[in-house]
Design a protein around this motif. Structure first.
Motif, PDB file in Angstrom:
ATOM      1  N   LEU A 259       0.848  -1.193   0.000  1.00 10.67           N
ATOM      2  CA  LEU A 259       0.000   0.000   0.000  1.00 10.67           C
ATOM      3  C   LEU A 259       0.884   1.245   0.000  1.00 10.67           C
ATOM      4  CD1 LEU A 259      -2.789  -1.049   2.494  1.00 10.67           C
ATOM      5  CD2 LEU A 259      -2.971  -0.797   0.026  1.00 10.67           C
ATOM      6  N   GLY A 260       0.489   2.208  -0.777  1.00  4.89           N
ATOM      7  CA  GLY A 260       1.280   3.434  -0.875  1.00  4.89           C
ATOM      8  C   GLY A 260       2.227   3.438  -2.062  1.00  4.89           C
ATOM      9  N   ASN A 261       2.346   2.321  -2.769  1.00  7.08           N
ATOM     10  CA  ASN A 261       3.197   2.244  -3.958  1.00  7.08           C
ATOM     11  C   ASN A 261       2.375   2.376  -5.234  1.00  7.08           C
ATOM     12  OD1 ASN A 261       5.552   1.926  -2.516  1.00  7.08           O
ATOM     13  ND2 ASN A 261       5.491  -0.308  -2.574  1.00  7.08           N
ATOM     14  N   GLY A 262       1.230   3.032  -5.140  1.00 10.18           N
ATOM     15  CA  GLY A 262       0.365   3.201  -6.299  1.00 10.18           C
ATOM     16  C   GLY A 262      -0.764   2.202  -6.363  1.00 10.18           C
ATOM     17  N   ALA A 263      -0.769   1.226  -5.459  1.00  8.48           N
ATOM     18  CA  ALA A 263      -1.827   0.209  -5.432  1.00  8.48           C
ATOM     19  C   ALA A 263      -2.784   0.492  -4.285  1.00  8.48           C
ATOM     20  CB  ALA A 263      -1.217  -1.171  -5.252  1.00  8.48           C
ATOM     21  N   THR A 264      -4.068   0.274  -4.548  1.00  8.65           N
ATOM     22  CA  THR A 264      -5.065   0.400  -3.485  1.00  8.65           C
ATOM     23  C   THR A 264      -5.238  -0.959  -2.804  1.00  8.65           C
ATOM     24  OG1 THR A 264      -6.941  -0.214  -4.881  1.00  8.65           O
ATOM     25  CG2 THR A 264      -6.299   2.140  -4.868  1.00  8.65           C
ATOM     26  N   ALA A 265      -5.920  -0.950  -1.674  1.00 11.11           N
ATOM     27  CA  ALA A 265      -6.199  -2.213  -0.980  1.00 11.11           C
ATOM     28  C   ALA A 265      -7.011  -3.146  -1.883  1.00 11.11           C
ATOM     29  CB  ALA A 265      -6.943  -1.945   0.328  1.00 11.11           C
ATOM     30  N   ASP A 266      -7.945  -2.599  -2.659  1.00 12.07           N
ATOM     31  CA  ASP A 266      -8.731  -3.419  -3.599  1.00 12.07           C
ATOM     32  C   ASP A 266      -7.845  -4.003  -4.697  1.00 12.07           C
ATOM     33  OD1 ASP A 266     -11.119  -3.146  -2.281  1.00 12.07           O
ATOM     34  OD2 ASP A 266     -11.881  -1.546  -3.578  1.00 12.07           O
ATOM     35  N   ASP A 267      -6.898  -3.194  -5.209  1.00 14.98           N
ATOM     36  CA  ASP A 267      -5.971  -3.696  -6.236  1.00 14.98           C
ATOM     37  C   ASP A 267      -5.221  -4.925  -5.723  1.00 14.98           C
ATOM     38  OD1 ASP A 267      -6.575  -1.645  -8.052  1.00 14.98           O
ATOM     39  OD2 ASP A 267      -4.924  -0.381  -7.331  1.00 14.98           O
ATOM     40  N   ILE A 268      -4.723  -4.821  -4.521  1.00 17.67           N
ATOM     41  CA  ILE A 268      -3.937  -5.911  -3.937  1.00 17.67           C
ATOM     42  C   ILE A 268      -4.818  -7.130  -3.672  1.00 17.67           C
ATOM     43  CG2 ILE A 268      -2.616  -6.597  -1.883  1.00 17.67           C
ATOM     44  CD1 ILE A 268      -1.542  -3.674  -1.902  1.00 17.67           C
ATOM     45  N   ALA A 269      -6.041  -6.903  -3.174  1.00 21.97           N
ATOM     46  CA  ALA A 269      -6.951  -8.016  -2.889  1.00 21.97           C
ATOM     47  C   ALA A 269      -7.416  -8.713  -4.165  1.00 21.97           C
ATOM     48  CB  ALA A 269      -8.156  -7.519  -2.101  1.00 21.97           C
TER      49      ALA A 269
END
Length: 182
Positions: free
Chosen positions: A84-94
């Motif tokens: 998180l914080g590297n351009g990805a949202t929590a939804d992106d990662i999930a």
């Protein structure tokens, strides 16, 4: 004296009922385990970018058929919260599949992320193929090539979690499908 006898009879009846309940629960759990769906899962990666996941219900015969509520491609076991914080949202990662293969999005009963397929019904002795594709690095993973991404997952199994129902019972099954070298 009769009070002591009555109390003793009550205590014996109470213990007997508790023992019967315990035995009933043990038998119910044993029966549930005996009826657990048995799947044969194979990954046919004939092509470099695409594969077929074959899902075959092998038994037990008494089930007749099983409703597979979902098959989810599970992630590897790494913690991704630091991303998180590297351009990805929590939804992106999930929503991103962290592994070598994912279902081909929006084909048959597959969701838009290629993570989950289902529901569908299988009869014992029958199977269903699913189209799969190699995963890619997320859009936020700048500087990471497809080859680098795939090298990270070379030889790693495809991890699946299946939720199945039959006759009022439900099972959650975790399986790892071998991912042979291409």
């Amino acid at each position: 004296m009769s009070v002591v006898a009555a109390w003793g009879a009550w205590l014996a009846a109470h213990r007997s009922a508790r023992t019967a309940e315990t035995l009933e629960r043990i038998e119910r759990d044993r029966r549930h385990e005996e009826r657990r769906p048995q799947f044969e899962l194979t990954l046919d990666a004939t092509y470099r970018e695409h594969a077929t996941l074959n899902v075959h219900l092998a038994g037990p015969d008494e089930l007749g058929e099983v409703t597979v509520v979902s098959i989810r491609v599970d992630d590897d076991d790494k913690d991704r919260t630091r991303l998180l914080g590297n351009g990805a949202t929590a939804d992106d990662i999930a929503n991103h599949v962290w592994g070598p293969w994912r279902f081909t999005s929006r084909v048959d009963t597959v969701d838009e992320h290629g993570r989950t397929a289902g529901p569908f019904t299988l009869k014992v002795g029958r199977g269903k193929p699913f189209q799969m594709e190699r995963t890619r690095p997320g859009y936020w993973m700048t500087g990471r090539t497809m080859d680098q991404w795939q090298e990270e997952y070379r030889g790693h199994p495809v991890r699946l979690v299946m939720v199945c129902r039959a006759g009022g019972e439900e099972w959650t099954l975790a399986r790892a499908v071998p991912n042979e070298e291409w």
